[in-house]
Motif scaffolding. Sequence first.
Motif, PDB file in Angstrom:
ATOM      1  N   VAL B 122       0.908  -1.353  -0.153  1.00 48.80           N
ATOM      2  CA  VAL B 122      -0.107  -0.205  -0.088  1.00 48.80           C
ATOM      3  C   VAL B 122       1.174   1.063   0.201  1.00 48.80           C
ATOM      4  O   VAL B 122       0.065   2.504   0.238  1.00 48.80           O
ATOM      5  CB  VAL B 122      -1.010   0.367   1.109  1.00 48.80           C
ATOM      6  CG1 VAL B 122      -1.834  -0.806   0.865  1.00 48.80           C
ATOM      7  CG2 VAL B 122      -0.338  -0.818   2.531  1.00 48.80           C
ATOM      8  N   GLN B 141      -2.816   7.779   5.192  1.00 47.83           N
ATOM      9  CA  GLN B 141      -1.562   6.990   6.086  1.00 47.83           C
ATOM     10  C   GLN B 141      -3.306   5.951   6.852  1.00 47.83           C
ATOM     11  O   GLN B 141      -2.805   4.660   7.002  1.00 47.83           O
ATOM     12  CB  GLN B 141      -0.884   7.102   6.501  1.00 47.83           C
ATOM     13  CG  GLN B 141       0.590   7.974   6.070  1.00 47.83           C
ATOM     14  CD  GLN B 141       1.356   8.664   6.437  1.00 47.83           C
ATOM     15  OE1 GLN B 141       0.907   8.941   7.724  1.00 47.83           O
ATOM     16  NE2 GLN B 141       2.643   8.751   6.079  1.00 47.83           N
ATOM     17  N   ARG B 144      -4.755   3.346   4.111  1.00 45.27           N
ATOM     18  CA  ARG B 144      -3.918   2.451   3.957  1.00 45.27           C
ATOM     19  C   ARG B 144      -3.858   2.140   4.751  1.00 45.27           C
ATOM     20  O   ARG B 144      -3.974   0.443   4.557  1.00 45.27           O
ATOM     21  CB  ARG B 144      -2.691   3.356   2.939  1.00 45.27           C
ATOM     22  CG  ARG B 144      -2.781   3.922   2.350  1.00 45.27           C
ATOM     23  CD  ARG B 144      -1.284   4.673   2.129  1.00 45.27           C
ATOM     24  NE  ARG B 144      -1.502   6.265   1.001  1.00 45.27           N
ATOM     25  CZ  ARG B 144      -0.265   6.155   0.001  1.00 45.27           C
ATOM     26  NH1 ARG B 144       0.115   5.760   0.263  1.00 45.27           N
ATOM     27  NH2 ARG B 144      -1.150   7.375  -0.487  1.00 45.27           N
ATOM     28  N   LEU B 175      -5.163   7.673  -3.758  1.00 44.98           N
ATOM     29  CA  LEU B 175      -5.397   6.281  -2.843  1.00 44.98           C
ATOM     30  C   LEU B 175      -6.424   5.739  -3.767  1.00 44.98           C
ATOM     31  O   LEU B 175      -6.464   4.505  -3.904  1.00 44.98           O
ATOM     32  CB  LEU B 175      -6.151   6.334  -1.630  1.00 44.98           C
ATOM     33  CG  LEU B 175      -5.631   6.838  -1.166  1.00 44.98           C
ATOM     34  CD1 LEU B 175      -6.013   7.096   0.999  1.00 44.98           C
ATOM     35  CD2 LEU B 175      -3.807   6.192  -0.391  1.00 44.98           C
ATOM     36  N   GLU B 178      -3.846   4.080  -6.964  1.00 43.40           N
ATOM     37  CA  GLU B 178      -2.747   2.895  -6.242  1.00 43.40           C
ATOM     38  C   GLU B 178      -3.743   1.858  -5.531  1.00 43.40           C
ATOM     39  O   GLU B 178      -3.354   1.319  -6.019  1.00 43.40           O
ATOM     40  CB  GLU B 178      -2.596   3.649  -4.967  1.00 43.40           C
ATOM     41  CG  GLU B 178      -1.001   4.666  -4.908  1.00 43.40           C
ATOM     42  CD  GLU B 178      -0.576   5.098  -4.246  1.00 43.40           C
ATOM     43  OE1 GLU B 178      -1.067   5.021  -3.290  1.00 43.40           O
ATOM     44  OE2 GLU B 178      -0.589   6.335  -4.149  1.00 43.40           O
TER      45      GLU B 178
END
Lengths: 221, 371
Positions: B122, B141, B144, B175, B178
């Motif tokens: 991640v 964060q 993730r 995010l 990703e």
Amino acid sequence: MVEAWQWVTKHPDKLAGWTLEHIWIVSVAIAIAVVLGVALGIYISRPGKEHIADSVLYLAEIMMTVPSLALFGLLMLILGTIGLKVIGFLPAVIALVIYGQLPILRNTYIAIREVDPAMIEAGKGMGMSERQLLFKVKLPLAVPIIMAGLRNAIVLLIGITAIAAIIGAGGLGVPIFRGLRNARMDLIIIGGVSVSILALVVDGLMGRVERWVTPRGLKRR
Amino acid sequence: MIRLDQVTKIYPDGTEAVNEVSLEVGEGELCVLLGPSGCGKTTTMKVINRIIPITKGKIYIDGTDTTKIDEDELRRNIGYAIQEIGLFPHMTVGQNIQVVPALKGWPKDKRSERAEELLELVGMNSAEFMNKYPSELSGGQRQRVGVARALGADPPILLMDEPFGAIDPITRVRLQDEFLKIEQEIKKTIIFVTHDIYEAIKMGDKIALMNEGRLVQYDTPSNLLFKPKNEFVEQFVGADRALKGLQLIRVKELMTGTPPLAKADERVVTVQARMEREGVDCLAVVDNEGKFLGWVDRVNVGKGETVRDIINRSVATATANAVLSEALSLMLSSGFKTLAIVDGINKLEGVLSFDAIQLALSEVAQRRGSE
């Protein structure tokens, strides 16, 4: 005041003895009260036990309002009928355990009930059983509030133990009552001041213990 | 893989949260549950791992009725990511990720190895974050870590409840991009709840649009946009369908390979000669590792000795998984007609030109007209 100090310098052994006795009584009572209070608090915080929780907390609150002298008297009566020792260590500890219940029980109950439902859902959603949820999520998150209750209870019991001297339990109440009977101001001051100092010191220590047992991620920076 | 058969949820107070919903999600598919608040999308997700028990109907996973599986066992094999608040504050990042592996009794070193692997997946440095607490992380964060935790024991199914909600739009887009990349690697069956139609179009293989507890249309994003089943769908999709259609196309479908390059320490005259030779107005500037630094434009060539003096650094970049609408808005805000496409570590992968977007836009518009 001066006389009190002179007495202390003359008989430090006696003061030390009473203090140790005092600490011993409080320690035994708190140890029992914690186990009982936390266990009971966990039990009544379970879903579906709301009605029991209400009555248990109500009872604990009522017990708190009973004056300690009356409670000691009541205990003598009860212990006498079932043939146990009516004065000394045993009735004192029983009374103290009862007084210690409310802060510990209530804080445990509230702490567990107030755990963020999102946390509980996350735990359940990941496949935790009720038991795992309690030990891995609810209790660790409840620690700060339970500790605050414990700290309250200890300070409270240090005060009440002074009164337990009247039923022959010993401790720092001894000089207080002796002074009251013989009009000896110095003894009353020695007992009173010692109880206060003991309470302050223990409270300070408990503050440290509280920080120490609080999970690191929950500490305020 | 996952099949809901006439699932109904009626709460004790009589509220019908979900009403006879039937839908099937194939293996490796990402199904978005979409709808206005109170439409039953979250409930529909939560009946799958039995966080919410259903009133009527059946749910099958790989053909097995879920009520026949032990509740805890079922949940340990379904990854569960809720909004960022779901991380346990008293556990470190590493411990959070290891919750399900620990419940499943994995040995300790296998667990921590897995946690490290997932953190890297991640995009977080495992050495740096493993022992941090959630309170020490930023919102992005935490999200993730939430995704990493859901992947903890490598479950074949993921349930995600607005996993990228409650964060700023820029981090959110990153995010999403990703996650799409991760998704291609891990190939899970995913149920993804959102109220954001842009997110739904971007993320979903299929979208289940719900309203008042009923499934209104279960279709591909493209069909939902261009073949709405009824008035509700049409309204929910909105009038700007052509623009939303840009969500359907990813940058990687239109981008062209690495453009003519320049290095920051090259002399302007050399670079100018290269522009003439290649017949372009600008060159992408990269460092020795191929990381994108900016653009050098023909109009600025007289203003300095080396490329470094005249480089235009204030330009936006996008990743190959971004969708056209995002690329377009980046382009408009940077005022530059070419967008550099970079990978996770800012390495230049290609470029996207405004002309390519324009062409795609007209195609989308035609598709709409041909109905």
